[in-house]
Enzyme design. Sequence first.
Site, mmCIF file in Angstrom:
data_model
loop_
_atom_site.group_PDB
_atom_site.id
_atom_site.type_symbol
_atom_site.label_atom_id
_atom_site.label_comp_id
_atom_site.label_asym_id
_atom_site.label_seq_id
_atom_site.Cartn_x
_atom_site.Cartn_y
_atom_site.Cartn_z
ATOM 1 N N TYR A 47 0.589 0.183 10.779
ATOM 2 C CA TYR A 47 0.120 -0.165 9.433
ATOM 3 C C TYR A 47 1.219 0.080 8.402
ATOM 4 O O TYR A 47 1.487 -0.777 7.550
ATOM 5 C CB TYR A 47 -1.123 0.652 9.083
ATOM 6 C CG TYR A 47 -1.664 0.371 7.700
ATOM 7 C CD1 TYR A 47 -2.200 -0.877 7.387
ATOM 8 C CD2 TYR A 47 -1.628 1.345 6.700
ATOM 9 C CE1 TYR A 47 -2.694 -1.151 6.119
ATOM 10 C CE2 TYR A 47 -2.131 1.083 5.434
ATOM 11 C CZ TYR A 47 -2.655 -0.163 5.141
ATOM 12 O OH TYR A 47 -3.137 -0.429 3.876
ATOM 13 N N SER A 53 0.849 -1.186 0.000
ATOM 14 C CA SER A 53 0.000 0.000 0.000
ATOM 15 C C SER A 53 0.884 1.234 0.000
ATOM 16 O O SER A 53 2.057 1.181 0.400
ATOM 17 C CB SER A 53 -0.888 0.004 1.246
ATOM 18 O OG SER A 53 -1.441 1.280 1.509
#
Length: 317
Positions: free
Chosen positions: A182, A157
Amino acid sequence: MTTPQQPIGSGFGRDTTAQEVLHGQDLSGRLAVVTGGYSGLGLETTRALHAAGAHVVVPARRVDSATETLSGLDRVEVAELDLGDQDSIRRFAEELVASGRHVDMLIDSAGIMACPETRIGPGWEAQLGTNHLGHYALVNRLWPALRGGARVISVSSAGHRRSGIRWEDPQLETGYDKWVAYGQSKTANALFALHLDRLAEGDGVRAFSLHPGGIMTPLQRHVPHEEQVRLGWVDEDGRPVNAAFKTPQQGAATQVWAATSPQLDGRGGVYLEDVDIARVVPSDADGPGVREHAADPEQAARLWELSARLTGVDAFA
């Protein structure tokens, strides 16, 4: 052979859909495994591969939900797998390997984002433990079924920009930040593919990582509405307002391209975005591209060693 981390002019782009990537391809007789293949981008990936003729195995933590969502799709089977549980990963992999089937495409699409501090297994931070260590163990345990022509796709991502690997505290035990956690896990996804490709190329296996784009999916479930408004994702009524968001069909395109495209034959280890190979940019840069810390072979090798030590699994040892 090292693949240059630079665009190849695929002819596709930001708005390309998974169906457009697969136009004219016949995947009959080929087996794909898609983690998270019953929700969000994973679901669109499953649908696209199935429509092109592939047989798809969807490992699922919520088997009943996956079975219901995928009902009506022949050549799609659901099997139990919890990426946060190393025993569950071992059981799933052993059963699939024992079936004697060769896996042509393994798309590691499942993941969690920005969850409250959670510890899994032996105390691992949940995002690193699920997004990276779960998939690391899955690939290594499935190795006998992957050898000889598989592609392994690690869905990273743009979130990798938020953090490199926190080498002194990878489990964030000295202070938890959900976005740092994350970001670290997404950097790990990119570094994993980089080193896996180096290890596996000699056995005919190539690996890629990618940024699918910003897409509104159930991945955002841990981000409160007020925070999504503050981030500029949605308005007060919950409607997406960011023009940069892709549709799920567009978001699935890059991972489907990575798994199937003849344009990537002989290539591997690179980070993709918008259905092409991305450029490397400085870690403090703005805009598209893979950050230097997520494309560093030395850090990739170091992460592999750490992951092997934590999980006790290394198919290449």
